[in-house]
Design an enzyme around this catalytic site. Structure first.
Site: not given
Length: 403
Positions: A382, A212, A244, A215, A17, A10, A96, A184, A287
């Site tokens: 993912e 969440l 963003r 991104g 990644k 990714n 990805r 996503h 966050m």
């Protein structure tokens, strides 16, 4: 003895990644062997990796030459993996790719024609697509004999009804590819698959998944199929994110260009890298940092983040004709009990009733037994979705070769 494995990649603008999966066990699921990432490519790079499920994570600073670009970063990552698994041979590499346009609705084997079509989609995802393709080119150079597989973040949404796929623009723009794509998709595909296993009745019902993280987006899923998403033409639309802006009146762009004299590149840089939680708070895009900061700017950024999620939740439930389940995933969705609580507070009108004790420990089911709609926390994966696609397409190629 050579051990066939799948490598998943990714590639971001300054990161790579990677994961290594054992795919030799017949019809069984791919088994994770190692996972890691190289950050700050082209700057002060750092490698983080867990080289086996039982081993502790390692972290080390890299020299500039070890990760000056995606090619050298991949070579460095492979060197670390080979010390742990000298017998492993990557017979397939999965990537990805953020944008698959209107035509790619499933993973595909990368050919020169596919590469050219993905390059043509770069204007639709200028921040992501070129780096995804750089990762593919680096893997092609490192593994010229391996099967290269592209897995698209937009593919899961290609069955959208046209009303959720179009903008109110002249019709020729839809034909040119100016549509609501949604992103996503690899995450939503994983969550949908997990739901089919652990709660098949919910899988067949009306589900909103909230991915969440730095991104962020939400998706309305009916019977396992995407019918609406908060992200649109680009991965900039919808919810506010780490850096963003999310949904914004296009007139703001006209104002910045005409009245402030900003160039389009400056506006794009502002919207992608300097807005969202970072821009609103002036503190951080993380966050965890904002939740710990007892200042008005941090509170306001969190308030807006929660408000937009609640507003989109109502709209997606309307698109579904009701709600049977709300599922949280992604870094914030999986780990922030405070954000989950604030999203669900006062939402009994839509059938949501939170069990605070279960929410505090991030249990799989965090709704009360009386809640009309189930609330769940399901960690996304993912990379496993990519590894599954690698194994499937490799098996198909072998079957075709044997015919």
């Amino acid at each position: 003895m050579v051990r066939p494995v799948a490598l998943t990649l990714n590639a971001g603008s300054s990161s790579l990644k990677f994961s290594l999966y054992d795919i030799a066990q017949g019809p069984a699921e791919p088994t994770l062997m190692a996972v890691g990432q190289v950050d700050s490519i082209g700057g002060k790079p750092k490698l983080k990796a867990t080289l086996s499920p039982a081993s502790p994570a390692i972290t080390r600073e890299l020299t500039a030459s070890e990760a000056s670009n995606h090619t050298s970063a991949l070579a460095t990552a492979l060197g670390v993996l080979r010390t742990q698994y000298p017998e492993a041979r990557a017979c397939v590499v999965g990537h990805r790719v953020v944008h698959g346009g209107p035509h790619f609705s499933a993973p595909v084997v990368v050919t020169e024609a596919v590469m050219n079509e993905m390059r043509d989609l770069s204007p639709f995802a200028p921040i992501h697509q070129p780096h995804n393709l750089a990762g593919i080119e680096a893997a092609q150079a490192a593994f010229p004999e391996a099967l290269q597989v592209a897995c698209f973040d937009t593919a899961f949404h290609r069955a959208h009804p046209k009303v959720n796929d179009t903008f109110a623009l002249p019709r020729e723009y839809y034909d040119k590819g100016v549509r609501r794509y949604g992103f996503h998709g690899l995450s939503y595909e994983y969550i949908t698959g997990e739901l089919k296993t652990i709660a098949p009745l919910l899988h067949d019902g009306r589900v909103v998944v909230a991915h969440l993280g730095n991104g962020a987006s939400m998706c309305a899923i009916l019977g396992g199929r995407s019918v609406a998403s908060t992200m649109g033409f680009t991965a900039l639309d919808g919810l506010p994110m780490g850096t963003r802006c999310g949904q914004i009146d296009p007139g703001v762009i006209f104002y910045m260009v005409q009245q402030e004299g900003k160039t389009i590149d400056e506006v794009r840089d502002l919207f992608y890298y300097k807005s969202g939680l970072l821009g609103m708070s002036g503190i951080s895009n993380d966050m965890r940092t904002l939740e710990a900061a007892d200042v008005p700017e941090a509170h306001e950024a969190i308030d807006y983040f929660v408000f937009r999620i609640r507003r989109e939740l109502g709209g997606l439930a309307a698109a579904l004709g009701g709600l049977d389940a709300l599922i949280f995933c992604g870094g914030i969705g999986e780990n922030s009990r405070k954000i989950r609580r604030r999203i669900c507070e006062g939402m009994s009108w839509i059938g949501l009733e939170l069990d605070h004790d279960q929410n505090d420990v991030s249990a799989r089911v965090i709704s009360t037994e009386f809640s009309r709609a189930r609330i769940m926390v399901i960690p996304t994966n993912e990379e496993l979705v990519i590894a599954r696609a690698c194994k499937s397409l490799l098996a198909r190629q072998h079957a075709q070769a044997a015919e």
